[in-house]
Design an enzyme around this catalytic site. Structure first.
Site: not given
Length: 393
Positions: A241-243, A246
């Site tokens: 999810e972070e990637r 971003g």
């Protein structure tokens, strides 16, 4: 991916918030080196923007990740990279594992106030000697009675000087590096926590970043997220999810950089005609536009796989890799076309140039993304030493 009226309305709401509540203050916050996290996040929480894809029973909207994608893309309209990143820590880096694996008690105590914007949160994984190499972290949490006693330090912690708690990766046992780690919610006002060291960064100036020292910090064992020893796996899932987040925040910011550069190049005269009239310039801008659209398509495809339950590990890693490289390429080329004006500190293109450099480092460096992609392609060489001639015989 099917973009509905509801997706567009969410995007419109976030864009309006960015334009009305964030952009007018960015220059001030950049100069100060910090943003008013509690104030901004409370206003976002009141609008329901911090729990788009989080469970409704804890104050979220309960929507799938395609809506979070629209939220992230709209944040890209911010006139800096630091605020989308700092907000993303709250929504997509520190809370996904808690929302998915945390106990009901833990989610009531920590997830609900994070979604409401009543608490500011951080993700605390990296250490001075363990950035992209997550398995090498040294911070330990040993059991004593009903508590974990935590010792070690964490480095490059976004929101770190203001956070109420951190989702922290710690070693809770011996044995294999991928099986001895756990995620624990650590209140940052606990005795033994020192986060006074505010780091001075090249870019992302308005998000505070801290080094956190932990000296015999006691945390109840009930603050464990999910199962003990599963922290490495939970963090790898959080990284997806972070990637995606971003990559999504990069898209509309890059589009704005390009649009501003086109207008400047059109108005700037050199040798009797506009800079934009040079074939190299307008051809190069066309190439950059194509790269941004490629990033957008890749990010949407990865999100579609993710929301439909398909393994998005490879595409999410590709999104992260592509976002970092396209961001560097676009901001560098745009700065060049601004000439001397582009080299001025206060210029928004210069700020984007500084901020975007982190995308290829934070959350897993480009080289880590390439390693993941190679592994999933089946092209990563084995690390086993080659057999000697005698062994082969």
């Amino acid at each position: 991916m099917n973009i509905t009226h509801e997706h567009k309305e969410l995007h419109r709401t976030v864009v309006k918030f960015v334009q009305d509540e964030l952009n007018p203050h960015i220059d001030e916050w950049e100069a100060a080196g910090i943003w008013p996290a509690h104030d901004v996040l409370k206003r976002m929480g009141d609008l329901g923007l911090l729990g788009v894809n989080k469970p409704t029973e804890y104050g979220g909207m309960g929507l799938d990740y395609s809506y979070e994608l629209m939220f992230a893309m709209a944040l890209g309209r911010c006139h800096c990279g630091s605020l989308p990143m700092a907000i993303g820590v709250q929504t997509d880096m520190a809370t996904p594992a808690l929302a998915r694996f945390g106990s009901d008690e833990l989610r009531s105590e920590y997830l609900a106030p994070a979604i409401a914007g009543e608490q500011v949160v951080s993700i605390a994984v990296s250490e001075a000697g363990a950035g992209s190499d997550v398995a090498s972290i040294k911070t330990t949490a040993t059991k004593d009675g009903g508590d974990y006693v935590i010792n070690g330090s964490k480095m490059w912690i976004t929101n770190g000087t203001q956070s109420d708690w951190a989702c922290m990766l710690v070693n809770t046992g011996e044995g294999k590096a991928h099986k001895n780690k756990s995620l624990v919610v650590v209140p940052l006002d606990a005795k033994g926590v020192d986060r006074r060291t505010k780091l001075d960064k090249l870019g992302m100036r308005s998000s505070d970043t801290a080094m956190i020292f932990l000296d015999n910090v006691r945390v109840p064992q009930r603050n464990l997220i999910g199962q003990e020893g599963m922290g490495f796996m939970y963090q790898m899932l959080q990284f997806q999810e972070e990637r995606l987040f971003g990559a999504a925040t990069a898209i509309e910011g890059l589009e704005n950089n390009l649009d501003e550069t086109i207008e400047y190049a059109r108005s700037r005269k050199a040798f009797g005609h506009s800079v934009l009239d040079n074939q190299y310039v307008h051809f190069r801008l066309a190439e950059l536009k194509t790269e941004i659209e490629s990033l957008k398509a890749l990010t949407m495809q990865a999100t579609e796989d993710y929301i439909n339950g398909r393994d998005a590990s490879m595409l999410a890693s590709m999104c992260k890799l592509k976002a970092g490289r396209v961001s560097r390429e676009v901001t560098d080329a745009c700065l060049q076309f601004w000439g001397g004006q582009g080299f001025m500190w206060e210029n928004r293109i210069a700020r984007a140039y500084r901020d975007s450099r982190l995308v290829s480092i934070g959350g897993g460096a480009d080289e880590i993304m390439l390693g993941i992609i190679c592994k999933l392609m089946g092209t990563l060489p084995s690390r086993k030493p080659a057999a000697s001639a005698d062994q082969a015989a």
